[in-house]
Scaffold this motif. Structure first.
Motif, PDB file in Angstrom:
ATOM      1  N   GLU A  69      -6.582   5.341  11.657  1.00  3.45           N
ATOM      2  CA  GLU A  69      -5.143   5.068  11.651  1.00  3.45           C
ATOM      3  C   GLU A  69      -4.823   3.894  10.739  1.00  3.45           C
ATOM      4  O   GLU A  69      -3.813   3.884  10.032  1.00  3.45           O
ATOM      5  N   ARG A 111      -5.016   5.073   7.227  1.00  2.00           N
ATOM      6  CA  ARG A 111      -3.837   5.887   6.899  1.00  2.00           C
ATOM      7  C   ARG A 111      -2.639   4.994   6.621  1.00  2.00           C
ATOM      8  O   ARG A 111      -1.878   5.227   5.656  1.00  2.00           O
ATOM      9  N   ALA A 112      -2.457   3.958   7.440  1.00  2.00           N
ATOM     10  CA  ALA A 112      -1.339   3.031   7.221  1.00  2.00           C
ATOM     11  C   ALA A 112      -1.481   2.318   5.873  1.00  2.00           C
ATOM     12  O   ALA A 112      -0.495   2.109   5.159  1.00  2.00           O
ATOM     13  N   ARG A 161      -2.963   3.495   3.217  1.00  2.00           N
ATOM     14  CA  ARG A 161      -2.676   4.453   2.150  1.00  2.00           C
ATOM     15  C   ARG A 161      -1.175   4.721   2.044  1.00  2.00           C
ATOM     16  O   ARG A 161      -0.657   4.918   0.937  1.00  2.00           O
ATOM     17  N   ASP A 162      -0.471   4.716   3.183  1.00  2.00           N
ATOM     18  CA  ASP A 162       0.987   4.837   3.123  1.00  2.00           C
ATOM     19  C   ASP A 162       1.583   3.665   2.341  1.00  2.00           C
ATOM     20  O   ASP A 162       2.502   3.838   1.531  1.00  2.00           O
ATOM     21  N   ASP A 174       0.979   4.196  -1.310  1.00  2.00           N
ATOM     22  CA  ASP A 174       1.910   5.172  -1.894  1.00  2.00           C
ATOM     23  C   ASP A 174       3.233   4.495  -2.251  1.00  2.00           C
ATOM     24  O   ASP A 174       3.787   4.714  -3.335  1.00  2.00           O
ATOM     25  N   ALA A 175       3.736   3.687  -1.319  1.00  2.00           N
ATOM     26  CA  ALA A 175       4.986   2.971  -1.584  1.00  2.00           C
ATOM     27  C   ALA A 175       4.817   1.972  -2.724  1.00  2.00           C
ATOM     28  O   ALA A 175       5.719   1.791  -3.549  1.00  2.00           O
TER      29      ALA A 175
END
Length: 311
Positions: free
Chosen positions: A149, A152-153, A155-156, A159-160
């Motif tokens: 998790e 994943r955070a 990588r988010d 992306d931004a």
């Protein structure tokens, strides 16, 4: 022991270094590199052990870090830091105090795996020591450190940040070190107090470069360059022992893995530091100072072959 503050060129950018000279030269030499955006002044804990043993030592600031030049500041890109190690070798070979064919690399934490990858690519490095090894496969390491998790955070966020970079040309700034455990959580603040050129920040896009950093995938190419790993055997959530063992298993001979009974801070201070540095000095003494250098065999001639046949 004499200390010179020097600069050297690394692919067009001026890097800063602290050059420690032993009492007798010319001598074998070492390049020392730290972890991430930590500065060369923090290497002053380690350098004297080598200088007292008769080695020339160059402790470096990577590009965009500390006293080195380069913008934006705090680009924590492992592949660029590999280049800085190699540039430091070139600089040392230009110094009259250095035996140019006897240069080794030493790094701590991820600086150790950066040193190892530099030695894979650059055969001028004749021996490597990795102290408190940490990252050997960036993606795997971050997934273990952050959890799925958490990764994943991250990588988010990347992306931004990519969109931010697309629109503005600039990555966000984030802390270099965020240490949650009690006995190390104050380390970033303490480092800023001790080392005025250190800033506990880097670019967010540095995380992308760490994700794709995979020195374990190349370490089997290091041999026959001698490799010593000195790992922590106690509690350490940042320098994971099985990460070191995974990379060590893939390396060729000559190699040695020493696991010392100390925790996350144990090889940076106190008796653990002294024990680890004694191992490193012995390794470089054996493989850098005393090992015979490889030489080119002359092409055979009629005279030389005839002489050999009649010995």
């Amino acid at each position: 022991m004499d200390l010179e503050h020097v600069t050297f060129n690394s692919l067009g950018t001026r890097c800063a270094g602290d050059l420690y000279l032993p009492s007798s030269t010319p001598a074998p030499a070492l390049v020392l590199g730290h972890s991430g955006v930590m500065v060369k002044e923090a290497l002053s804990v380690f350098a004297p052990f080598f200088v007292r043993a008769g080695f020339v030592v160059l402790a470096i600031d990577y590009r965009t870090v500390g006293s080195s030049e380069g913008e934006p500041r705090g680009l924590d890109y492992p592949e660029r830091q590999v280049e800085d190690f190699r540039s430091a070798i070139s600089y040392l070979q230009s110094r009259p105090q250095v035996e140019p064919e006897r240069i080794g690399l030493w790094g701590v934490s991820i600086g150790g795996s950066i040193a190892a990858q530099a030695a894979v690519l650059d055969r001028r490095a004749k021996a490597v020591v990795v102290q408190s090894p940490s990252v050997w496969n960036g993606w795997r390491y971050l997934e273990r450190l952050l959890g799925r998790e958490g990764l994943r955070a991250m990588r988010d966020g990347l992306d931004a940040d990519w969109q931010r970079r697309y629109e503005t040309g600039q990555s966000a700034r984030v802390p270099h070190l965020t240490l949650a455990h009690q006995n190390v959580q104050d380390t970033p603040d303490l480092s800023e107090q001790l080392f005025p050129t250190y800033r506990n920040e880097k670019t967010l896009d540095s995380a992308e470069h760490l994700l794709t950093f995979d020195p374990e995938g190349l370490i089997h190419r290091l041999a026959p360059t001698p490799l010593l790993m000195i790992a922590n055997g106690g509690w350490d959530p940042y320098h994971m022992l099985d990460e070191a063992q995974s990379a060590f298993d893939k390396a060729g001979e000559p190699k040695r893995l020493e696991i010392l009974p100390y925790d996350v801070l144990g090889l940076y201070t106190g008796p653990g530091l002294e024990e680890a540095m004694a191992l490193a000095v012995d390794w470089f003494d054996r493989y850098l100072r005393r090992t015979r250098l490889a030489t080119d065999t002359p092409a055979p001639t009629l005279e030389s072959v005839t002489a050999a046949m009649h010995r």
